[in-house]
Scaffold this motif. Structure first.
Motif, PDB file in Angstrom:
ATOM      1  N   LYS A   1      -8.964   5.954  -1.801  1.00  0.00           N
ATOM      2  CA  LYS A   1     -10.025   6.096  -0.921  1.00  0.00           C
ATOM      3  C   LYS A   1     -10.058   7.390  -0.325  1.00  0.00           C
ATOM      4  O   LYS A   1      -8.787   7.715   0.296  1.00  0.00           O
ATOM      5  CB  LYS A   1     -10.275   4.966  -0.020  1.00  0.00           C
ATOM      6  CG  LYS A   1     -10.443   3.535  -0.807  1.00  0.00           C
ATOM      7  CD  LYS A   1     -10.385   2.603   0.448  1.00  0.00           C
ATOM      8  CE  LYS A   1     -11.788   2.592   1.242  1.00  0.00           C
ATOM      9  NZ  LYS A   1     -11.741   1.678   2.364  1.00  0.00           N
TER      10      LYS A   1
ATOM     11  N   THR B   1       1.099  -1.233  -0.106  1.00  0.00           N
ATOM     12  CA  THR B   1      -0.113  -0.031   0.240  1.00  0.00           C
ATOM     13  C   THR B   1       0.976   1.254   0.170  1.00  0.00           C
ATOM     14  O   THR B   1       2.238   1.324  -0.009  1.00  0.00           O
ATOM     15  CB  THR B   1      -0.845   0.111   1.206  1.00  0.00           C
ATOM     16  OG1 THR B   1      -2.176   1.179   1.106  1.00  0.00           O
ATOM     17  CG2 THR B   1      -0.237   0.096   2.577  1.00  0.00           C
TER      18      THR B   1
ATOM     19  N   ASP C   1      -7.871  -2.996  -5.316  1.00  0.00           N
ATOM     20  CA  ASP C   1      -9.086  -2.964  -6.095  1.00  0.00           C
ATOM     21  C   ASP C   1      -9.703  -4.244  -6.692  1.00  0.00           C
ATOM     22  O   ASP C   1     -10.301  -4.028  -7.346  1.00  0.00           O
ATOM     23  CB  ASP C   1      -8.851  -2.048  -7.544  1.00  0.00           C
ATOM     24  CG  ASP C   1      -7.689  -2.525  -8.392  1.00  0.00           C
ATOM     25  OD1 ASP C   1      -7.294  -3.770  -8.305  1.00  0.00           O
ATOM     26  OD2 ASP C   1      -7.314  -1.746  -9.189  1.00  0.00           O
TER      27      ASP C   1
ATOM     28  N   ALA D   1      -6.504   1.114  -5.445  1.00  0.00           N
ATOM     29  CA  ALA D   1      -7.504   2.121  -5.615  1.00  0.00           C
ATOM     30  C   ALA D   1      -7.584   3.086  -4.601  1.00  0.00           C
ATOM     31  O   ALA D   1      -7.397   3.044  -3.052  1.00  0.00           O
ATOM     32  CB  ALA D   1      -9.028   1.599  -5.581  1.00  0.00           C
TER      33      ALA D   1
ATOM     34  N   GLN E   1      -8.271  -6.286  -8.881  1.00  0.00           N
ATOM     35  CA  GLN E   1      -7.647  -6.597 -10.278  1.00  0.00           C
ATOM     36  C   GLN E   1      -6.191  -6.395 -10.114  1.00  0.00           C
ATOM     37  O   GLN E   1      -5.393  -6.062 -11.320  1.00  0.00           O
ATOM     38  CB  GLN E   1      -8.425  -5.807 -11.247  1.00  0.00           C
ATOM     39  CG  GLN E   1      -9.946  -5.919 -11.276  1.00  0.00           C
ATOM     40  CD  GLN E   1     -10.516  -4.854 -12.303  1.00  0.00           C
ATOM     41  OE1 GLN E   1      -9.870  -3.807 -12.761  1.00  0.00           O
ATOM     42  NE2 GLN E   1     -11.645  -5.262 -12.617  1.00  0.00           N
TER      43      GLN E   1
ATOM     44  N   PHE F   1      -5.367   3.964   0.568  1.00  0.00           N
ATOM     45  CA  PHE F   1      -5.347   2.956  -0.656  1.00  0.00           C
ATOM     46  C   PHE F   1      -5.874   1.580  -0.229  1.00  0.00           C
ATOM     47  O   PHE F   1      -5.565   1.439   0.931  1.00  0.00           O
ATOM     48  CB  PHE F   1      -3.960   3.062  -1.243  1.00  0.00           C
ATOM     49  CG  PHE F   1      -3.638   4.098  -1.953  1.00  0.00           C
ATOM     50  CD1 PHE F   1      -3.865   4.683  -3.273  1.00  0.00           C
ATOM     51  CD2 PHE F   1      -3.094   5.262  -1.266  1.00  0.00           C
ATOM     52  CE1 PHE F   1      -3.323   5.779  -3.664  1.00  0.00           C
ATOM     53  CE2 PHE F   1      -2.526   6.505  -1.640  1.00  0.00           C
ATOM     54  CZ  PHE F   1      -3.090   6.780  -2.971  1.00  0.00           C
TER      55      PHE F   1
END
Length: 652
Positions: free
Chosen positions: A347, A239, A339, A345, A341, A336
């Motif tokens: 936040k 992260t 996601d 992502a 995948q 973060f």
């Protein structure tokens, strides 16, 4: 050219003085036939022979002593050498071969006798060299071997089995996991005496390990394996963290998970040995890819804290107001998460952002206010409501992600919206709250009780009851504990004085009940005290208990009702305002059926509060409701109440 016969050609090829072996044999056969009468002529076979010289012919004649050959064939010939004839006996007929055969036969006979003897002697015994779960039972009588095995293994399913999962040590009870020895199948594995003589011979010098067969409760084993998953260590995903507002990439820490199928096999195969078992694990999956960390760091985190983000707004007068988020504050808002995948992502915590920005823009906002009522003597008027103008933080902060990623444009506009009050001015006017409908006052309190009465009065003051609605005191006030400002005060507990948080609220409930009583409200549920309290009207009072005993009444009029509650240091007045349509009369009956109190003796101390007691009695109250304009009786209702005697309490 003269044709020649084949005979002529052969004669020339042979030369002078040469005859063929065929001719010699035919001559001999002719002579023999003459002696035997020609009986053998037909049995003779013609054999083709090569041409021989005269010397060979002479040698052949001497060897066979051909007598009186015919003149045309009696010529010396060279006979062909005869090949030696093979011996009529084989190597196996030699003396040495016969001696070897005798020895082998004797050895085979001894082996057969030994095999038969061993078979007879070992019948009913466990095969030699057999070891089961570390227990040597080879060569034992089967019943004795079974007893030995059971003595050694029967209790192992109830023993704690040490388990290692990575660096975690724990235990497991096989019986709790549904594992036990399957004796029949185990003996099937052991088997009987081997028929193969080589196997029997080898068993004298080798050991054979036979696995124990297990009986398995699949559900119990699944439950135990699932319970062991508590020792799994999930992967700590990579992260982005902020250190002093500086983004830093944090690499993942791979976890581990129990390899359940392999662990199942190991447990089933080895639990009976009683030794510590290492259950296999495999790495827990890592979802965030290294390149995703780099991308999130460079493309989101670093730009986000590169400069301040500002939101601007305007108050009701048009004066501009601003709110700012500096990089350190942005670092508390941005985080973060995977996601799903392989990426990270961003936040954005809008609650934190709102908490930081709202105080800065508060001067530009207008709080909504409900319409209310002001009273002068016996006259009421509507105080208009105020429509609010508040920042819509959801819509405002929707701009935040784009602002954080922008290297230049980092200012956004605060988005405002109108907020209607719960009670608008028009709605308040429609309630037709114009005059007092019913009022009641009680007094005689002080100290902690006064604190609680004033606290609940302030909460209820201003309550509006629309036509047809039911007012619930417990629902309206909510919990009445220390967190809400209530204190410990005196109460009556089973007829004896005591204390509790919120004591005195029953006096407010009695005052409110009487105000609703004289306003003509419909009783929707109330409870009298078990013991009569002299400062309250008999059969016309109420008690409440937080979350258990409530006071409820319904506004049965076509107009609204406003509750006014005013408390002083020694009394409480509750007044219901609206449009008065009825007159109410209370008729109190006589006390009947008196009952004398009993005496209770308690140890001296703070828990003992002395009391002189009071007799119990039964009494009734009748409410008569008449139409205000016509004076016609609308309803009459009588309520009878039985009060228990208050016991005499002595502290000794």
């Amino acid at each position: 050219m003269t044709n020649e016969s084949s005979t002529g050609r052969h004669d020339r090829g042979r030369g002078q003085g040469e005859v063929t072996l065929r001719e010699l044999l035919e001559a001999k056969r002719t002579a023999a036939a003459a002696q035997s009468g020609g009986s053998q002529n037909e049995s003779m076979k013609t054999v083709p022979l090569r041409t021989v010289s005269r010397d060979d012919q002479r040698a052949f004649s001497d060897q066979h002593r051909i007598e009186d050959p015919p003149t045309e064939v009696l010529r010396p010939v060279q006979a062909e050498r005869r090949r030696p004839e093979p011996s009529s006996g084989g190597w196996w007929k030699t003396p040495a071969a016969r001696r070897v055969g005798i020895a082998a036969g004797a050895l085979l006979a001894v082996g057969i006798i030994g095999y038969a003897t061993d078979w007879v002697r070992s019948s009913g015994e466990v095969p030699r060299g057999t070891v089961v779960a570390g227990v040597d039972i080879g060569g034992m009588d089967k019943s004795a071997a079974d007893a030995k095995l059971r003595a050694a293994l029967a209790g192992r399913s109830g023993q704690e089995l040490p388990i290692r999962i990575g660096d975690v040590q724990t235990t497991l009870q096989p019986s709790a996991a549904g594992l036990d020895v399957d004796w029949d199948a185990t003996w099937d594995n052991i088997g009987g005496q081997p028929l193969n003589p080589f196997t029997r011979f080898a068993s004298m010098f080798t050991m054979r390990t036979v696995p124990v067969a297990s009986s398995i409760d699949e559900n119990a084993l699944d439950q135990q394996l699932t319970a062991l998953r508590v020792h799994d260590r999930p992967t700590v995903e990579g992260t982005i963290e902020f250190q002093d507002a500086k983004p830093v990439a944090v690499p993942p820490v791979p976890g581990r998970e129990l390899d359940t199928p392999a662990a199942r096999t190991i447990l089933i195969d080895n639990w009976v040995l009683g030794a510590a078992l290492d259950l296999p694990v495999h790495p827990a999956p890592v979802t965030v890819q290294p390149e995703a960390l780099t991308k999130a760091l460079n493309e989101v985190a670093t730009p986000a804290v590169s400069a301040d983000v500002v939101f601007t707004g305007k108050d009701a007068t048009g004066k501009e107001a601003t709110a700012k988020l500096d990089p350190a504050q942005i670092a508390t808002i941005l985080s973060f998460a995977p996601d799903g995948q392989g990426g990270l992502a961003p936040k954005y915590d809008q609650n934190i952002a709102t908490g930081l920005l709202a105080p800065q823009l508060a001067p530009s906002e207008v709080e909504p206010k409900d319409a209310t009522f002001a009273f002068t003597g016996t006259t009421a008027r509507v105080v208009p409501a105020v429509v609010g103008n508040k920042v819509n933080w959801q819509k405002t902060l929707d701009q935040l992600p784009a602002l954080l990623l922008s290297p230049a444009q980092r200012t956004g506009q605060a988005i405002y919206e109108k907020v209607e009050p719960k009670l608008t001015t028009d709605a308040a006017n429609a309630l037709k709250v114009v005059e007092p409908m019913g009022s009641f006052t009680t007094g005689g309190f002080s100290g902690p009780s006064g604190v609680n009465i004033r606290t609940v009065a302030a909460k209820v003051n201003g309550a509006v009851i629309k036509p047809g609605e039911v007012f619930s005191l417990n629902d309206f006030t909510g919990p009445r504990g220390t967190a809400e400002g209530y204190v410990e005060s005196g109460i009556i507990d089973h007829g004896r004085p005591s204390t509790a948080v919120g004591g005195g609220i029953s006096q407010f409930a009695t005052t409110l009940y009487n105000a609703a009583y004289f306003a003509g409200m419909e009783d929707a549920g109330h409870t009298e005290h078990s013991y009569y309290i002299s400062r309250y009207p008999a059969a016309r009072e109420a008690t409440v208990f937080d979350g258990a005993i409530d006071l409820k009444f319904r506004n049965s009029t076509p107009t609204g009702v406003y509750i006014e509650a005013v408390a002083t240091g020694s009394d409480i007045t509750v007044r219901l305002w609206g449009t008065k349509t009825v007159e109410v009369e209370s008729i109190t009956g006589e006390k009947t059926k008196p009952t004398e109190p009993n005496t209770v003796k308690l140890p001296k101390g703070k828990d003992c509060i002395a009391s002189e007691g009071a007799p119990g009695f039964t009494i009734s109250d009748t409410r008569v409701i008449k139409d205000r304009k016509t004076g016609k009786e609308v309803s009459r209702h009588t309520r009878t109440v039985k009060y228990d005697p208050i016991p005499v309490v002595k502290c000794e």
